[in-house]
Design an enzyme around this catalytic site. Structure first.
Site, PDB file in Angstrom:
ATOM      1  N   HIS A   1      47.060  85.073  68.790  1.00 49.22           N
ATOM      2  CA  HIS A   1      47.428  85.951  69.901  1.00 49.22           C
ATOM      3  C   HIS A   1      48.913  85.743  70.210  1.00 49.22           C
ATOM      4  O   HIS A   1      49.595  84.953  69.544  1.00 49.22           O
ATOM      5  CB  HIS A   1      46.524  85.736  71.119  1.00 49.22           C
ATOM      6  CG  HIS A   1      46.551  84.346  71.712  1.00 49.22           C
ATOM      7  ND1 HIS A   1      47.696  83.749  72.175  1.00 49.22           N
ATOM      8  CD2 HIS A   1      45.564  83.440  71.906  1.00 49.22           C
ATOM      9  CE1 HIS A   1      47.425  82.552  72.644  1.00 49.22           C
ATOM     10  NE2 HIS A   1      46.131  82.330  72.478  1.00 49.22           N
TER      11      HIS A   1
ATOM     12  N   HIS B   1      50.538  82.199  70.471  1.00 46.53           N
ATOM     13  CA  HIS B   1      50.876  81.533  69.211  1.00 46.53           C
ATOM     14  C   HIS B   1      52.161  82.127  68.635  1.00 46.53           C
ATOM     15  O   HIS B   1      53.044  81.411  68.151  1.00 46.53           O
ATOM     16  CB  HIS B   1      49.758  81.714  68.183  1.00 46.53           C
ATOM     17  CG  HIS B   1      48.411  81.258  68.648  1.00 46.53           C
ATOM     18  ND1 HIS B   1      47.328  82.090  68.705  1.00 46.53           N
ATOM     19  CD2 HIS B   1      47.982  80.054  69.109  1.00 46.53           C
ATOM     20  CE1 HIS B   1      46.277  81.423  69.152  1.00 46.53           C
ATOM     21  NE2 HIS B   1      46.651  80.181  69.423  1.00 46.53           N
TER      22      HIS B   1
ATOM     23  N   CYS C   1      35.951  66.702  73.958  1.00 46.15           N
ATOM     24  CA  CYS C   1      35.953  68.170  74.096  1.00 46.15           C
ATOM     25  C   CYS C   1      36.263  68.766  72.725  1.00 46.15           C
ATOM     26  O   CYS C   1      37.360  68.533  72.185  1.00 46.15           O
ATOM     27  CB  CYS C   1      36.987  68.643  75.117  1.00 46.15           C
ATOM     28  SG  CYS C   1      37.186  70.447  75.075  1.00 46.15           S
TER      29      CYS C   1
ATOM     30  N   CYS D   1      39.351  71.181  72.693  1.00 44.72           N
ATOM     31  CA  CYS D   1      40.646  70.482  72.602  1.00 44.72           C
ATOM     32  C   CYS D   1      40.697  69.587  71.369  1.00 44.72           C
ATOM     33  O   CYS D   1      41.760  69.113  71.004  1.00 44.72           O
ATOM     34  CB  CYS D   1      40.872  69.575  73.808  1.00 44.72           C
ATOM     35  SG  CYS D   1      40.975  70.388  75.389  1.00 44.72           S
TER      36      CYS D   1
ATOM     37  N   CYS E   1      35.377  70.212  80.560  1.00 44.92           N
ATOM     38  CA  CYS E   1      36.802  69.968  80.312  1.00 44.92           C
ATOM     39  C   CYS E   1      37.598  70.910  81.214  1.00 44.92           C
ATOM     40  O   CYS E   1      37.280  72.104  81.308  1.00 44.92           O
ATOM     41  CB  CYS E   1      37.081  70.248  78.844  1.00 44.92           C
ATOM     42  SG  CYS E   1      38.779  70.629  78.472  1.00 44.92           S
TER      43      CYS E   1
ATOM     44  N   HIS F   1      39.086  73.903  78.956  1.00 45.91           N
ATOM     45  CA  HIS F   1      38.177  74.906  78.370  1.00 45.91           C
ATOM     46  C   HIS F   1      37.037  75.322  79.292  1.00 45.91           C
ATOM     47  O   HIS F   1      36.301  76.250  78.963  1.00 45.91           O
ATOM     48  CB  HIS F   1      37.635  74.389  77.036  1.00 45.91           C
ATOM     49  CG  HIS F   1      38.656  74.414  75.948  1.00 45.91           C
ATOM     50  ND1 HIS F   1      39.531  73.378  75.729  1.00 45.91           N
ATOM     51  CD2 HIS F   1      38.989  75.380  75.058  1.00 45.91           C
ATOM     52  CE1 HIS F   1      40.337  73.692  74.734  1.00 45.91           C
ATOM     53  NE2 HIS F   1      40.037  74.905  74.308  1.00 45.91           N
TER      54      HIS F   1
ATOM     55  N   LYS G   1      46.614  80.624  81.538  1.00 48.83           N
ATOM     56  CA  LYS G   1      47.074  80.564  80.153  1.00 48.83           C
ATOM     57  C   LYS G   1      46.298  81.574  79.321  1.00 48.83           C
ATOM     58  O   LYS G   1      45.074  81.601  79.357  1.00 48.83           O
ATOM     59  CB  LYS G   1      46.825  79.153  79.608  1.00 48.83           C
ATOM     60  CG  LYS G   1      47.243  78.965  78.182  1.00 48.83           C
ATOM     61  CD  LYS G   1      47.005  77.531  77.732  1.00 48.83           C
ATOM     62  CE  LYS G   1      47.363  77.348  76.281  1.00 48.83           C
ATOM     63  NZ  LYS G   1      46.339  76.683  75.504  1.00 48.83           N
TER      64      LYS G   1
ATOM     65  N   LYS H   1      42.189  83.073  73.703  1.00 54.34           N
ATOM     66  CA  LYS H   1      41.133  83.859  73.069  1.00 54.34           C
ATOM     67  C   LYS H   1      39.779  83.487  73.653  1.00 54.34           C
ATOM     68  O   LYS H   1      38.939  84.343  73.891  1.00 54.34           O
ATOM     69  CB  LYS H   1      41.127  83.590  71.563  1.00 54.34           C
ATOM     70  CG  LYS H   1      42.013  84.536  70.820  1.00 54.34           C
ATOM     71  CD  LYS H   1      41.253  85.824  70.554  1.00 54.34           C
ATOM     72  CE  LYS H   1      42.177  86.881  69.989  1.00 54.34           C
ATOM     73  NZ  LYS H   1      41.526  88.172  69.864  1.00 54.34           N
TER      74      LYS H   1
END
Ligand code: MSP
Length: 530
Positions: free
Chosen positions: A21, A24, A130, A133, A156, A159, A306, A309
């Site tokens: 996305h 990145h 996690c 991560c 987490c 996430h 943030k 996806k």
């Protein structure tokens, strides 16, 4: 930096569990711009990027898609991650995959060395993990989920998904031994971690005490086998970090390794800890130099969070490039956001800046100047006669912009560099408005003056093309061609940035050609988002 110095810059390697996305792509473009800038400054430049393919996250994604992790990784790399580099025009020198044999064998060399030197021991790990991560978690990193599917469970914080409880026999790296050496490093190499916000956070984290790090897993086998124990694979982060040295010949090509290392590392701030704590400790244990610096850039936010996806807020880079073009993509994210801080993405802001800065500011300037050289001088760049103060002011702006931009790029202050270069765009637009070449053209007695004004404007465009080429390579290439500069001065990518501010390089009599709008009007800026 002195010209000819080594400049090695690396992006993080990207997980292949999903498609890229714009978050990145942001890291990629920033690294590419820095690399292009250094290449055009005569530095011995190397840009590395690549993919992170081992670990549970990829394994589970592959299983969920009824395939093997290797097949999944091959598909994602070939269909998504390599094409991303084309979409956003990245001129990388290498692309490493952690499933490359060169990576796997060098990881084994590194691990065996640390084991032989007593930095690795076997122990029992009990705690949280996690998978999102790919990280062992402390209680501080977790929270109890209040609502939804996971209400009442420990999740987490990043996430917002449940962590797993691990109890395994693992190998551990003696990271705690390096606490003081790391703190000394942060003090003695002040710019080791940038920006200061990230630096302060890391220093606090290390001061609060470092534990040894579990570096192997035995409950699955998608990874690099620990050389002395086939039942374990190396913890995915521990081997992924090594890509920065395995790609340049660690363990196999000492000469190239010495030529490139240490690297400048660009990372999102979320993974700065891995790069500024674990990574230098690993290098210290192996008696290697630590990175030249670790720069933690901010996040692209959507709706204040943030972009990601997994939270379904990811925007594919092609959604933007298909409408606005690749240069607008590259320019927008690097100019609109202070590099190092978070930035919110919105279609409105992108469309507004495209129109005012790229189309009206820069594109129009280029079209007008070239059209006037065609109209008033039959397409041959005129010779300047005597310069007035206004002309000399442009010369001075060009010189100052070059110096300021270079100093900003040295600090990775990419947005400041663009702002410095943009002073040339603004000054030239103002200059043309005041000098009114169209009025001068009506008076035969002003012919020399008209020539000087248009030479000044064309020469300003020459400098702009050079200084902006790392940022917007496609449109500056068009401008370079239209200015007729290739014949006299050679290819744009070979133009020296430090010398871009030296006045008078575009030879009079260069033949300009016509130029289409560099940034054409866009009818419907916001594509429907699938
Ligand atoms: N595989 C690890 C890195 C290993 S490096 C030895 C990883 N991969 S990632 O694909 O999840 O993220 C790669 C990079 O993309 C990170 O620098 C991360 O910060 C960046 N970004 C992911 N989402 C982002 C935004 N929304 N905004 C800006 N950058 C973001 O982590």
């Amino acid at each position: 930096m002195a010209a000819g110095d080594s400049f090695y810059i690396a992006t993080p390697i990207f997980y292949v569990n999903d498609v890229p996305h714009i978050g990145h792509a942001y890291t990629e473009v920033a690294a590419d711009v820095l690399a292009r800038w250094h290449r055009q400054s005569g530095d011995d430049t190397w840009l590395l990027t690549g993919t992170d393919e081992h670990g549970q996250k990829i394994l589970r994604t592959a299983v969920a898609n009824d395939t093997t992790p290797q097949e999944w990784a091959d598909k994602l790399v070939n269909e998504s991650w390599l094409p991303l580099l084309e979409t956003i025009n990245i001129a990388n020198d290498d692309f490493i995959r952690t499933t490359d044999e060169r990576h796997e064998s060098a990881v084994r060399i590194f691990l065996q060395k640390l084991y032989d030197d007593g930095f690795i021991y076997s122990g029992e790990y009990e705690g949280y993990y996690c998978v999102g991560c790919e990280e062992y978690k402390q209680l501080d990193d977790l929270m109890e989920s209040a609502v939804g599917d996971y209400a009442g469970q420990l999740v987490c914080k990043i996430h917002t998904r449940p962590v797993e409880v691990l109890k395994e026999k693992n190998y551990f790296f003696r990271m705690s031994d390096f606490q003081q050496r790391l703190l000394d490093l942060y003090e003695s190499q002040r710019d080791f971690i940038q920006p200061d916000s990230v630096r302060n956070e890391i220093i606090q984290f290390v001061k609060s005490g470092l534990q040894d790090l579990s570096i192997s897993r035995s409950s699955f086998d998608w990874g690099i086998k620990v050389p002395w124990d086939d039942d374990h694979v190396v913890y995915v982060w521990f081997e992924a970090l090594l890509n920065y040295i395995t790609a340049i010949g660690y363990g196999t090509d000492d000469e190239n390794f010495a030529r490139r290392w240490p690297a400048n590392q660009l990372v999102g701030k979320d993974i700065a800890r891995f790069h500024a704590v674990i990574w230098p400790a690993m290098l210290m244990a192996a008696n290697l130099d630590v990175p030249r610096r670790v720069f933690g850039h901010g996040w692209l936010l959507v709706g204040g969070e943030k972009m990601s996806k997994s939270k379904l807020t990811g925007i594919a880079p092609s959604q933007i490039t298909d409408t606005f073009g690749v240069d607008a993509f590259r320019y927008y994210f690097l100019s609109a956001i202070n590099f190092g801080q978070d930035g919110s993405f919105s279609w409105e802001d992108l469309a507004a800046r495209y129109q005012s800065e790229l189309a009206n500011g820069f594109g129009n300037l280029a079209s007008r100047v070239i059209a006037m050289v065609n109209r008033y001088f039959d397409g041959a760049v005129p010779s300047p006669a005597s310069y007035t103060e206004a002309d000399l002011a442009i010369r001075d702006v060009v010189l100052a912009a070059t110096r300021n931009a270079d100093a900003a790029m040295e600090r990775f202050a990419i947005h400041e560099a663009i702002a410095s270069i943009w002073t040339i765009v603004d000054e030239l637009n103002g200059y043309i408005t005041i000098q009114e070449p169209w009025a001068l053209s009506k008076d035969a007695a002003q012919r020399e003056r008209l020539g000087t004004v248009l030479y000044t404007a064309a020469e300003g465009l020459r400098a702009l093309a050079v200084l902006l080429s790392p940022f917007i390579p496609e449109s500056t290439e068009k401008l370079w061609g239209a200015l007729g500069a290739t014949e006299a001065l050679g290819a744009l990518v070979n133009q020296s940035i430090p010398e871009a501010g030296n006045w008078g390089q575009l030879p009079p009599a260069s033949r300009v050609s016509t130029i289409d709008a560099l940034f054409p009007r866009i009818e419907s800026p916001e594509p429907s988002i699938a």
